[in-house]
Design an enzyme around this catalytic site. Structure first.
Site, PDB file in Angstrom:
ATOM      1  N   HIS A 164      38.128  51.423  36.476  1.00  0.00           N
ATOM      2  CA  HIS A 164      36.763  50.541  36.232  1.00  0.00           C
ATOM      3  C   HIS A 164      36.880  50.062  35.030  1.00  0.00           C
ATOM      4  O   HIS A 164      36.036  48.752  34.988  1.00  0.00           O
ATOM      5  CB  HIS A 164      35.863  51.897  36.326  1.00  0.00           C
ATOM      6  CG  HIS A 164      35.413  51.960  37.514  1.00  0.00           C
ATOM      7  ND1 HIS A 164      35.023  53.064  38.111  1.00  0.00           N
ATOM      8  CD2 HIS A 164      35.176  51.004  38.600  1.00  0.00           C
ATOM      9  CE1 HIS A 164      34.620  53.021  39.553  1.00  0.00           C
ATOM     10  NE2 HIS A 164      35.030  51.739  39.810  1.00  0.00           N
ATOM     11  N   GLU A 390      51.708  38.380  50.830  1.00  0.00           N
ATOM     12  CA  GLU A 390      51.560  39.506  50.033  1.00  0.00           C
ATOM     13  C   GLU A 390      52.915  40.238  50.181  1.00  0.00           C
ATOM     14  O   GLU A 390      53.398  41.203  49.364  1.00  0.00           O
ATOM     15  CB  GLU A 390      50.502  40.571  50.034  1.00  0.00           C
ATOM     16  CG  GLU A 390      49.394  39.748  50.262  1.00  0.00           C
ATOM     17  CD  GLU A 390      48.168  41.024  50.408  1.00  0.00           C
ATOM     18  OE1 GLU A 390      47.620  41.269  49.319  1.00  0.00           O
ATOM     19  OE2 GLU A 390      47.571  41.378  51.445  1.00  0.00           O
ATOM     20  N   ASP A 414      50.326  41.994  45.209  1.00  0.00           N
ATOM     21  CA  ASP A 414      51.195  42.876  46.030  1.00  0.00           C
ATOM     22  C   ASP A 414      52.419  42.195  46.149  1.00  0.00           C
ATOM     23  O   ASP A 414      53.482  42.749  46.399  1.00  0.00           O
ATOM     24  CB  ASP A 414      50.296  42.994  47.355  1.00  0.00           C
ATOM     25  CG  ASP A 414      49.512  44.133  47.377  1.00  0.00           C
ATOM     26  OD1 ASP A 414      49.852  45.503  46.940  1.00  0.00           O
ATOM     27  OD2 ASP A 414      48.529  44.191  47.828  1.00  0.00           O
ATOM     28  N   CYS A 461      45.439  33.966  45.582  1.00  0.00           N
ATOM     29  CA  CYS A 461      44.142  34.806  44.862  1.00  0.00           C
ATOM     30  C   CYS A 461      44.375  36.182  44.409  1.00  0.00           C
ATOM     31  O   CYS A 461      43.591  36.989  44.040  1.00  0.00           O
ATOM     32  CB  CYS A 461      43.464  35.027  46.277  1.00  0.00           C
ATOM     33  SG  CYS A 461      44.103  36.015  47.502  1.00  0.00           S
TER      34      CYS A 461
END
Ligand code: PEP
Ligand code: MG
Length: 528
Positions: A164, A390, A414, A461
């Site tokens: 986070h 990915e 990924d 992305c």
């Protein structure tokens, strides 16, 4: 930063159990109220994080566990300390996304114990002048409210790129280097925090300081520059899009000049859901997102469940290697009703909006999966249907994949993880995780070529798109749009403007010819 509180002693309580429990109830309620209030002040995804922490503090299982320990003779402080630690351990053992939440729980426990003791919660210091904050790990509650005029940068020794702290720091545009392993720094020492390269330079030379100041000035100028559509110096358009995890982030993205959305991570909406979301509730979320981008492209990814983002209603339990298991499109295919519901909700939201909705599937490995997804999405009324690249197999067969799909979007996070066989959450193999690695760049080139051979767009992305120099190289490899966390848009926009399409191709060639990530980056820089 203030060290954690001393652990409470395990001496038995002198107070009646009922009194100790009442103290805990009062302290937990006060901490939850404070977290909620901080959340309200911070807004955005910080608010979601802090409200989730407040909910964790008031979790009934935890309350029961604390109560049992008090009944067995523990003090309120000790019961909170051990019950929270046990719960955090359980989360850490699950690993992945939930494991990273364990740090949040430790922070909540510290706050409750501080309240019980009547002392200030450990947190960010206030030396009265701007400073670099160095900490073991930073609680989301502290990250969310950092005073950006005082905190010049953040360095943490622990935490991964998906913690986070990292997510919130990125969103607030804070210069941060997380998970350095160790930080031998003393109060008052001068440091350069280079978030772009992920390094911290202690006691820099005058030359290093001057170079850093120049980079900081360039950043400031980029942020202040007028917002124009993403383009190379010769006018070649490279639309700059936003990565979002909830519709609430849309307004900020638009303000920072996002020309649309390149990746909407729908699984972030449902990480705490036990059951598959209904068509109606999904439609409402998608409609809100689309309404923020009239006339613009919005690429929504269907649920990417599994590995670090398990969803109880989709993910198989007990897989030994969940990153290689039934995740992404494989999990959705196994529960096709969930996929059908999601596509139906998307089609319904699309029908009532002016945005240009594109949908894509995550973790696609084969041409057959591409055909399955695009056919189903079209059957359910979606116009533009594509896949994420990915998995190396999909990159290698991109020319075939793009015969079937309307577009591809490369998920470099990924793609690098699978190309290098290096877990993206694991600090010990972080040196293998660079998207600059020529092995990854060659795969990206194959996707770019697959796109141009079929006349189909190819976006990126993953985090790679947020690295300004790499963004230029990606354009040189045939990538036609870039999507990133909105705080990165200004820097990427500024860098693209400095290079023509020919420059970008030359830089890409130079990077492709290198033997390793550092070499590729250096080669691209000197070819610029
Ligand atoms: C990626 O893998 O690069 C990607 C964009 O998807 P996520 O980070 O959500 O796995
Ligand atoms: Mg991914």
């Amino acid at each position: 930063m203030a060290p954690p509180l001393e652990a409470p002693s395990d001496a038995p309580s002198a107070l009646p159990a009922a009194e100790e429990k009442a103290r805990v109830t009062e302290a937990v309620a006060a901490v939850a109220a404070e977290l909620n209030a901080r959340g309200e002040k911070a807004g955005g995804s910080a608010q979601d994080v802090l409200e989730a922490q407040a909910m964790m503090a008031e979790d009934p299982t935890l309350e029961e566990s604390v109560g049992a320990k008090i009944d067995a003779g523990a003090t309120a402080e000790h019961a909170v300390h051990t019950a929270f630690a046990e719960f955090a351990e359980q989360l850490a053992a699950i690993g992945g996304y939930l494991g990273e939440r364990a740090a949040d729980l430790g922070d909540v426990a510290q706050r409750v114990i501080a309240h019980l003791r009547g002392v200030a919660a450990p947190g960010v210091p206030d030396p009265g002048h701007p400073f670099v904050l160095v900490a073991t790990d930073l609680a989301p509650a502290d990250t969310a409210l950092l005073d950006l005029d005082q905190v010049l940068a953040v360095v943490t020794t622990e935490g991964g790129p998906t913690s986070h702290t990292a997510i919130l720091a990125r969103e607030k545009g804070i210069v941060a280097v997380v998970g350095t392993g160790s930080a031998d720094l003393a109060d008052g020492q001068t440091v350069i925090v280079d978030a772009a390269d992920g390094v911290v330079v202690a006691d820099p030379t005058d030359e290093q300081l001057a170079a850093a100041a120049e980079r900081a000035e360039a950043r400031k100028a980029a942020a202040a520059a007028p917002i124009t559509p993403g383009a190379l110096a010769d006018g070649t358009e490279i639309p700059l899009l936003a990565n979002l995890g909830s519709p609430e982030g849309a307004a900020d993205a638009v303000a920072l000049g996002a020309e649309g959305v390149g990746l909407f991570r729908t699984e972030f909406l449902f990480l705490s859901s036990e059951e598959a979301p209904s068509v109606e509730s999904q439609k409402a979320s998608y409609a809100k997102l689309l309404a923020a981008f009239p006339g613009r492209k919005v690429v929504v990814r269907v649920l990417d469940a599994g590995a670090d983002k398990p969803l109880p209603f989709l993910t198989d339990e007990g897989e030994e290697n969940p990153a290689l298991g039934r995740r992404g499109i494989r999990a959705l295919r196994n529960r096709e009703n969930v996929l059908r519901d999601q596509l139906t909700a998307l089609a319904q939201a699309d029908a009532e909006s002016d945005a240009d909705l594109w949908v894509m599937a995550p973790m696609v490995a084969t041409v057959e999966e591409t055909a399955y997804f695009t056919a189903l999405a079209k059957e359910l009324g979606l116009r533009t249907t594509g896949v994420m690249v990915e998995v190396p197999a999909a990159a290698i067969l991109a020319d075939r994949v793009l015969q079937v799909a309307d577009f591809a979007s490369i998920g470099t996070n990924d793609l690098v993880q699978y190309t290098m066989a290096a877990d993206r959450l694991l600090g010990t193999v972080a040196n293998l995780q660079s998207p600059w690695h020529p092995a990854a760049l060659r795969l990206i080139q194959m996707v770019g070529e697959g796109g141009s051979a079929n006349g189909k767009p190819v976006g990126v992305c993953g985090e790679a798109a947020a690295d300004p120099l790499l963004a230029v190289v990606l354009a040189g490899l045939g990538v036609t749009s870039l999507s990133m966390s909105p705080s990165a848009l200004a820097d990427v926009r500024a860098e693209l403007k400095l290079h023509t399409a020919d420059d970008a191709r030359r830089m890409a060639e130079a990077a492709l010819a290198a033997s390793d990530a550092a070499g590729a980056q250096a080669a691209a820089r000197s070819a610029a």
